[in-house]
Write an enzyme that holds these catalytic residues in place. Structure first.
Site, PDB file in Angstrom:
ATOM      1  N   LYS A  24       0.810  -1.215   0.000  1.00 44.13           N
ATOM      2  CA  LYS A  24       0.000   0.000   0.000  1.00 44.13           C
ATOM      3  C   LYS A  24       0.845   1.268   0.000  1.00 44.13           C
ATOM      4  O   LYS A  24       0.520   2.233  -0.679  1.00 44.13           O
ATOM      5  CB  LYS A  24      -0.901   0.020   1.245  1.00 44.13           C
ATOM      6  CG  LYS A  24      -2.193  -0.759   1.095  1.00 44.13           C
ATOM      7  CD  LYS A  24      -3.019  -0.542   2.344  1.00 44.13           C
ATOM      8  CE  LYS A  24      -4.481  -0.837   2.191  1.00 44.13           C
ATOM      9  NZ  LYS A  24      -5.017  -0.897   0.869  1.00 44.13           N
ATOM     10  N   GLU A  33      -4.113   7.867   7.321  1.00 44.58           N
ATOM     11  CA  GLU A  33      -4.944   8.622   6.371  1.00 44.58           C
ATOM     12  C   GLU A  33      -6.039   9.360   7.118  1.00 44.58           C
ATOM     13  O   GLU A  33      -6.532   8.867   8.134  1.00 44.58           O
ATOM     14  CB  GLU A  33      -5.629   7.671   5.370  1.00 44.58           C
ATOM     15  CG  GLU A  33      -4.703   7.104   4.331  1.00 44.58           C
ATOM     16  CD  GLU A  33      -5.429   6.244   3.309  1.00 44.58           C
ATOM     17  OE1 GLU A  33      -6.670   6.107   3.394  1.00 44.58           O
ATOM     18  OE2 GLU A  33      -4.736   5.708   2.432  1.00 44.58           O
ATOM     19  N   HIS A  62     -16.732  -5.881   3.157  1.00 41.56           N
ATOM     20  CA  HIS A  62     -15.788  -5.731   2.049  1.00 41.56           C
ATOM     21  C   HIS A  62     -16.032  -6.703   0.913  1.00 41.56           C
ATOM     22  O   HIS A  62     -15.169  -6.941   0.081  1.00 41.56           O
ATOM     23  CB  HIS A  62     -14.340  -5.804   2.558  1.00 41.56           C
ATOM     24  CG  HIS A  62     -14.074  -4.802   3.641  1.00 41.56           C
ATOM     25  ND1 HIS A  62     -14.032  -3.447   3.396  1.00 41.56           N
ATOM     26  CD2 HIS A  62     -13.912  -4.941   4.978  1.00 41.56           C
ATOM     27  CE1 HIS A  62     -13.834  -2.812   4.530  1.00 41.56           C
ATOM     28  NE2 HIS A  62     -13.761  -3.684   5.507  1.00 41.56           N
ATOM     29  N   ARG A  80      -6.318  -7.107 -12.486  1.00 43.50           N
ATOM     30  CA  ARG A  80      -6.995  -8.266 -13.093  1.00 43.50           C
ATOM     31  C   ARG A  80      -8.305  -7.792 -13.719  1.00 43.50           C
ATOM     32  O   ARG A  80      -8.710  -6.648 -13.517  1.00 43.50           O
ATOM     33  CB  ARG A  80      -7.314  -9.288 -12.003  1.00 43.50           C
ATOM     34  CG  ARG A  80      -8.211  -8.676 -10.923  1.00 43.50           C
ATOM     35  CD  ARG A  80      -8.761  -9.666  -9.920  1.00 43.50           C
ATOM     36  NE  ARG A  80      -9.766  -9.034  -9.086  1.00 43.50           N
ATOM     37  CZ  ARG A  80      -9.527  -8.387  -7.951  1.00 43.50           C
ATOM     38  NH1 ARG A  80      -8.284  -8.277  -7.490  1.00 43.50           N
ATOM     39  NH2 ARG A  80     -10.511  -7.836  -7.266  1.00 43.50           N
TER      40      ARG A  80
HETATM   41  C1  MV4 Z   1     -10.917   4.202   3.816  1.00 50.52           C
HETATM   42  C2  MV4 Z   1     -12.191   4.540   4.317  1.00 50.52           C
HETATM   43  C3  MV4 Z   1     -12.339   5.811   4.828  1.00 50.52           C
HETATM   44  N1  MV4 Z   1     -11.297   6.675   4.860  1.00 50.52           N
HETATM   45  N2  MV4 Z   1      -9.906   5.091   3.855  1.00 50.52           N
HETATM   46  C4  MV4 Z   1     -11.881  -0.412   2.976  1.00 50.52           C
HETATM   47  C5  MV4 Z   1     -11.221  -1.347   2.038  1.00 50.52           C
HETATM   48  C6  MV4 Z   1      -9.911  -0.744   1.775  1.00 50.52           C
HETATM   49  N3  MV4 Z   1      -9.483  -1.059   0.453  1.00 50.52           N
HETATM   50  C7  MV4 Z   1     -10.095   0.707   1.982  1.00 50.52           C
HETATM   51  N4  MV4 Z   1     -11.284   0.854   2.755  1.00 50.52           N
HETATM   52  C8  MV4 Z   1     -11.648   2.061   3.265  1.00 50.52           C
HETATM   53  N5  MV4 Z   1     -10.671   2.989   3.296  1.00 50.52           N
HETATM   54  C9  MV4 Z   1     -10.107   6.295   4.383  1.00 50.52           C
HETATM   55  N6  MV4 Z   1      -9.090   7.158   4.441  1.00 50.52           N
HETATM   56  C10 MV4 Z   1     -13.213   3.602   4.248  1.00 50.52           C
HETATM   57  C11 MV4 Z   1     -12.955   2.345   3.727  1.00 50.52           C
HETATM   58  C12 MV4 Z   1     -14.048   1.447   3.697  1.00 50.52           C
HETATM   59  C13 MV4 Z   1     -14.610   1.002   2.497  1.00 50.52           C
HETATM   60  C14 MV4 Z   1     -14.118   1.394   1.258  1.00 50.52           C
HETATM   61  C15 MV4 Z   1     -14.667   0.937   0.089  1.00 50.52           C
HETATM   62  C16 MV4 Z   1     -15.753   0.079   0.124  1.00 50.52           C
HETATM   63  C17 MV4 Z   1     -16.269  -0.345   1.320  1.00 50.52           C
HETATM   64  C18 MV4 Z   1     -15.700   0.108   2.520  1.00 50.52           C
HETATM   65  C19 MV4 Z   1     -16.249  -0.314   3.733  1.00 50.52           C
HETATM   66  C20 MV4 Z   1     -15.681   0.124   4.903  1.00 50.52           C
HETATM   67  C21 MV4 Z   1     -14.593   0.993   4.883  1.00 50.52           C
END
Ligand code: MV4
Length: 671
Positions: A116, A200, A235, A292
């Protein structure tokens, strides 16, 4: 173009890839595990090789074996699909080393997105917007604490090695920071073997918006619109759509261009997805890149009119991108729902079992079904429990939602629990129709997503009776087998003098129905209510009129299990029927089979004292269980059949010495 490729995958995506390859005149080699010997992807392929036992680690993840099969079969390229080996740098390298084209990006591009923090550093350099925060190598607690204060609260600690939502922790204020950091590092060390964190700013109501990108081998890149995948559960994506509702043309363009820059920054080739967090104010930030073809690619295909697998094959062969950016147009709106074998009422526990009844909506320009299973297939524990992807398209989002709701009503499965009812409630809900989308959608609208049944119990029971009566009638008229239980009319035939009992169990409740056949309709009593019913069954489709209300349902009767499908909802019950051994049918002191059938259980043994009305034998006939009861008090003197045997109507099952005789006999002996 390639003349032969190997598909290193199974299920719907293997089938989907074979379909396009065949349309392009390319031969396909499938691979399969023990569990998939009879799978649809194997049947579709031109040839197939067994690769090992059911567990993925011993089959679909065996890269070396798969490469060896590719060489042996003369396949020039391997398509990895998604999951399994699709984002495995070692496998991509091994393909390259063995002179086989990996249909995907170079291994270096997969590796670049593995960490990441490294990914963020690359994106920062390429000018792709990032969530404000820290992704440096200095992991000293003082440094992280200082960076946290710079970033502001609430903030999110993310494991550098994490992904897919694992290893994240929200911190509300500086007072919580030290403890949260220590705990997050411990977790990350345990889960990923790497304790490093990035920081973040935490977006509280983000949406998940992702861009489909494509690059050719000459470094050209285009974006093919975006997908909104905000509706997720733990997720796992549940519903996806294209385009993202409410996105302005400016944002779409800025996001698309940022995504192409992201791909070009890592010398990307082929199909990729750049995921963004999209905030309420229209700002967006790079989240991660998936190297992918994704599960939800069909919504992009539906709005762009392009076949992304065809694009992958062309690019892998060395051709330029089929379209330039200005030629990429979108039309209308597409939605995808993922139909899973799982039980929403048990916290979405994955379900297994046999798809004993499977009926899918008709495919058209509006409805597409991507699946790898057919009726009778087994959903096993070994692989992802996704049964199918249901994709719909229409001119507007609102119309597309209507299509989805209708198509879900036409998707009927019995034998395995599914999330269809949940998806139906979700797609049909007001907040979804209003595009009130955030990643918290499912949690915020729980009360809407587990709706009460659409049919009241009485109506459902009367429909169930109609289905059973009509199914029996049609079985009667087609049966030519003299031994078929359906061939014998007298024992089941409903007639006007005789109220036929029907016992239906729903959950823990047993309902006793009485059915009278009138000239042109039935009279069905449930509890103290009486319903007039006319019913007509055509295959699995029942047209019923209950007290003047016409209802149409589908159903499946298997053994004594009945499932009815109504407006995306299912109603299940078990059929029982009391035997009606009357005095004239039962020989003295004994009891006989009321119809041709099988002995399911014998609940008495010779010498047992029994009382009138006690169940002695359970028979199964005409898809129902029948309790055969003792006509009098007495003692069992002989049993003529064993469990599992077939008996003919009228055959004596059990001999009973009646109580008085028994008493006399004992008197004599005593005397
Ligand atoms: C975040 C966020 C809020 N703020 N980053 C969840 C999966 C991972 N790939 C990144 N994710 C998140 N990152 C910041 N700075 C909220 C999530 C997140 C989320 C993002 C996309 C789809 C579903 C989600 C469910 C919970 C939290």
């Amino acid at each position: 173009m390639f003349s032969k490729i190997l598909i290193a995958n199974r299920g719907e995506i293997a089938c989907r890839i074979i379909q396009t390859a065949h349309r392009m005149g390319i031969r396909c080699v499938a691979v399969y595990s023990d569990a998939d010997a009879n799978a649809h992807h194997v049947a579709m392929a031109d040839e197939a090789f067994h690769i090992g036992p059911a567990p993925s680690s011993e089959s679909y993840l065996r890269g070396e074996k798969i490469i060896e099969i590719a060489k042996r079969s003369g396949a020039q390229a391997i398509h990895p699909g998604y999951g399994f080996l699709s984002e495995n740098t070692g496998f991509a390298e091994a393909c390259e080393a063995n002179g086989i084209v990996f249909i995907g990006p170079p291994s270096s591009a997969i590796a670049a997105m593995g960490s990441k923090s490294a990914a963020k550093a690359i994106m920062e350099k390429a000018g792709v917007p990032l969530v404000p925060g820290y992704h440096g190598d200095d992991q000293a607690p003082e440094t992280l604490r200082a960076e946290a204060e710079k970033c502001g609260f609430p903030l999110l600690l993310k494991a550098v090695a994490g992904g897919g939502g694992k290893g994240m922790r929200v911190v509300e204020n500086i007072g919580e920071f030290d403890d949260a950091l220590a705990a997050a590092k411990r977790e990350a060390k345990n889960a990923f073997g790497n304790p490093d964190m990035l920081i973040e700013r935490y977006l509280t109501q983000p949406r998940h918006v992702e861009i489909q990108v494509f690059c050719d081998q000459s470094g050209n890149g285009v974006y093919l619109a975006e997908r909104d995948c905000s509706v997720q559960r733990r997720h796992q994506k549940v519903l996806e759509e294209a385009p993202a509702p409410g996105l302005s043309e400016d944002t779409r363009k800025a996001m698309g261009e940022a995504a192409v820059k992201a791909a070009q920054a890592i010398d990307y080739v082929g199909a990729g997805t750049v995921e963004f967090l999209y905030d309420v104010d229209g700002s967006f930030f790079f989240m991660e890149m998936n190297t992918r073809l994704q599960v939800e690619h069909p919504v992009t295909e539906m709005v762009t009119g392009q076949d992304l697998v065809e694009w992958q094959l062309k690019v892998a062969w060395g051709e330029p991108l089929p379209l330039e950016q200005a030629q990429v147009k979108t039309r209308g709106h597409a939605l995808e729902a993922r139909i899973y074998a799982e039980d929403p009422d048990q916290d979405f526990l994955p379900a297994t079992g046999n798809l004993r009844y499977l009926s899918t909506p008709d495919e058209s320009a509006h409805v597409r079904v991507d699946t790898g299973v057919i009726e009778g297939d087994e959903i096993s524990i070994h692989y992802d429990p996704m049964i199918a992807k249901l994709i719909v398209w229409d001119e507007t989002r609102d119309q597309a939602i209507n299509r989805m709701v209708q198509a879900l009503e036409h998707y009927r499965i019995a034998g395995v629990k599914t999330n269809i009812r949940f998806l139906h409630a979700l797609a049909d809900s007001q907040p979804f129709r209003e595009a009130d989308l955030t990643t918290g959608f499912i949690d915020s609208h729980r009360e809407l997503l587990f709706p009460k049944s659409k049919l009241d119990t009485h109506k459902a029971l009367v429909l169930a009776a109609g289905f059973v009566l009509e199914e029996r009638k049609s079985a009667d008229s087609v049966s030519t087998d003299p031994w078929s239980p359906f061939g014998r009319r007298n024992s089941w035939r409903v007639n006007s003098e005789y109220a036929q009992p029907l016992q239906l169990q729903v959950g823990d409740d047993l309902h006793e129905l009485k059915i009278l056949e009138k000239d042109d309709h039935y009279q069905v009593s449930v509890d103290s209510s009486v319903y007039n019913l006319t019913a007509k069954l055509d295959d699995d489709s029942l047209q019923a009129v209950i007290n003047g209300h016409r209802i149409s349902v589908h159903g499946n009767l298997h053994n004594n299990q009945l499932v009815l499908f109504y407006e995306g909802d299912t109603f299940q019950c078990t059929l029982y029927r009391e035997s009606y051994v009357s005095d004239d049918m039962a020989p003295e002191g004994g009891l006989t089979a009321p119809m041709n059938g099988a002995i399911v259980a014998v609940q008495a043994k010779v010498g047992d004292k029994v009382t009138a009305g006690q169940t002695l034998v359970i028979m199964e006939a005409m898809k129902m269980e029948h309790a055969i009861k003792a006509p009098t008090d007495g003692v069992v003197s002989e049993i003529f059949f064993n469990e599992g045997e077939q008996v003919s109507e009228g055959a004596e099952l059990i001999a009973i010495e009646i109580a008085e005789a028994n008493a006399e006999q004992s008197d004599e002996e005593a005397g």
